[in-house]
Write an enzyme that holds these catalytic residues in place. Structure first.
Site, mmCIF file in Angstrom:
data_model
loop_
_atom_site.group_PDB
_atom_site.id
_atom_site.type_symbol
_atom_site.label_atom_id
_atom_site.label_comp_id
_atom_site.label_asym_id
_atom_site.label_seq_id
_atom_site.Cartn_x
_atom_site.Cartn_y
_atom_site.Cartn_z
ATOM 1 N N CYS A 147 39.545 39.557 49.156
ATOM 2 C CA CYS A 147 39.958 39.077 47.837
ATOM 3 C C CYS A 147 41.369 39.564 47.550
ATOM 4 C CB CYS A 147 38.982 39.621 46.785
ATOM 5 S SG CYS A 147 39.563 39.410 45.107
ATOM 6 N N CYS A 399 40.113 43.862 23.911
ATOM 7 C CA CYS A 399 40.009 42.967 25.062
ATOM 8 C C CYS A 399 39.631 41.561 24.600
ATOM 9 C CB CYS A 399 38.986 43.504 26.057
ATOM 10 S SG CYS A 399 37.374 43.770 25.328
#
Ligand code: SAH
Length: 447
Positions: A147, A399
């Site tokens: 990844c 967030c």
């Protein structure tokens, strides 16, 4: 683009959401679902690519779905995120003149920034043991060991583990019949210390030949400090169970943020992008305006990351966190850094703070309150007590800019003024956005 990264398009004024289309594309699509006021389309052909469209750096970007913004240039990703925060503050928070600074993006290449990776383990069509990711909305594993958001060490770890499994005939977990042993491989890295922690999530209590796995990992993985097992025997999508079994090392790794040392276990919450975390916390510290004399409360403190960052410049910091193990970590972290001006409490912020305030007969005060809540934002009972305590400054780390906007509005209707807003990109290629805001108490004369 939407908050999930789908393109929002128009055809004769009708709104259509199209996955994989980016801002500015002209596309040919196929309508796959039509509701009264909007529909969903499938991207068939990009007729005129957006000036911001780029070739995704990862070949698996489309099937993986872990990243939503890879087809957008990094500059455009930053613009998208900044305008989302701005939009929420304007629409939900009703702030007209926003004291907003340009978003802080990553300096170098916005890849390889994650210090944590979790790979599911399974078999491919040829029956070989593979690690990778679940193809969007399914549970079939697409092999992928590298990844682009993660550390290059991940690949070495997954290769070592899968070849160990092949050699000793250790079965990967099969969700359908709830059989097999190894479910996930968790890797955490300390970017400053170079330490690596490996944890295998297993559907059982024992891993046969685990000494051999440990010795192979020690040989292959530079910086390896800990190997552990995590027991998860539930039929669940939740990756980690509660029980940890230590196989090698102290059971945690250590890393630094802004000179403060933290111990991170497989179960701890720790920001995943350490470089940007330093910038985010640096802003929080700057906004807190500490001189060394202040009493500070850090609510939703986790393992005390922000608390200890602030404790370097404050007289006293109190942290509140709901997860007991995280509070234990926070206390330990204070200790290993030789900080005796930070104290931590277990409980819900919306219960602990009002309770302590009541007990003090309304005399408990703070100079600065910092909050860093999960996506749903702060509970009103907490905001109410904060207003009563009337700290000079409130620093809100968020967030989710939608709940940030809602909570800032609450505070600004009750004596606070929004002074600064700063978005920080913690998750390049992904839609999530972090922001920090400073509010200050409006003095009697100013009112
Ligand atoms: N400030 C920390 C953690 C932020 S994540 C850091 O930057 O590392 C939000 C934290 O809030 C999590 O640790 C979560 O366990 C905690 N939490 C969630 N609901 C809570 C509540 N009602 N009261 C206190 N803490 C809570």
């Amino acid at each position: 683009m939407t908050e999930d990264g789908e393109g929002i398009g128009k055809i004769d004024g009708f709104t259509v959401f199209v996955k994989d289309a980016v801002i500015g594309d002209v596309i040919e699509g196929k309508l796959i679902k039509v509701k009264k006021t909007y529909g969903y389309g499938r991207l068939m052909k990009v007729l005129m690519p957006s000036a911001d469209r780029v070739v995704p750096p990862c070949p698996a970007a489309a099937p993986c779905g872990g990243c939503q913004l890879q087809a957008l240039s990094y500059e455009a990703q930053l613009r998208f995120k900044e305008s989302r925060v701005r939009g929420h503050l304007e629409r939900i928070g009703h702030f007209a003149e926003l004291p907003m600074e340009p978003i802080i993006g990553m300096d170098g290449e916005p890849l390889r920034y994650r210090n944590k990776a979790q790979f599911p383990v399974g078999r491919n069509r040829n029956g070989e043991i593979v690690t990778g990711f679940y193809a969007g909305r399914t549970h079939s594993i697409i092999p992928m060991e590298d990844c682009q958001l993660g550390s290059p060490v991940n690949r070495l770890v997954t290769k070592t583990v899968t070849s160990f499994m092949e050699n000793y005939q250790i079965e990967p977990y099969d969700e359908e019949n709830h059989r097999g042993l190894v479910r996930h491989i968790l890797v955490r890295c300390g970017f400053h210390t170079g330490q690596v922690l490996v944890c295998l999530v297993i559907n059982g209590k024992k891993l046969p030949h685990h000494e051999e796995l440990v010795s192979r990992l020690r040989e292959q993985i530079p910086g390896l400090v800990s190997v552990s097992l995590n027991v998860n025997r539930e039929k669940t999508n939740v990756i980690l169970g509660r029980e940890l079994i230590n196989l090698y090392g102290p059971g945690y790794l250590e890393d630094l943020i802004g000179g403060v040392r933290f111990r991170i276990s497989p179960l701890s919450f720790f920001q995943v992008n350490p470089l940007q975390t330093e910038k985010l916390y640096g802003k929080a510290l700057e906004f807190a305006g500490l001189t060394g004399d202040e009493i500070v409360w850090d609510l939703y403190c986790g393992i005390g990351t922000i608390s200890l960052f602030l404790a370097q410049k404050a007289k006293q910091v109190y942290g509140v966190e709901i997860i007991p193990a995280a509070v234990e970590n926070a206390k330990e972290n204070a200790q290993i850094n030789g900080m005796d001006n930070a104290e931590f409490f277990v409980g819900k912020a919306e219960e602990v703070l009002p309770e302590k305030y009541r007990q003090s007969g309304g005399s408990m005060a703070a100079d600065v309150i910092v909050v860093d809540p999960p996506r749903k934002g702060c509970d009103e009972a907490l905001l109410e007590t904060m207003v009563k305590m009337a700290p000079e400054r409130i620093v809100y780390v968020s967030c989710n800019s939608a709940t940030l906007a809602r909570d800032l509005r609450y505070l600004c209707d009750r004596g606070y003024e929004l002074k600064r807003v700063q978005a920080v990109d913690m998750f390049p290629m992904c839609v999530s956005t972090e922001a920090v805001a400073l509010m200050s108490l409006v003095s009697e004369e100013e009112k």
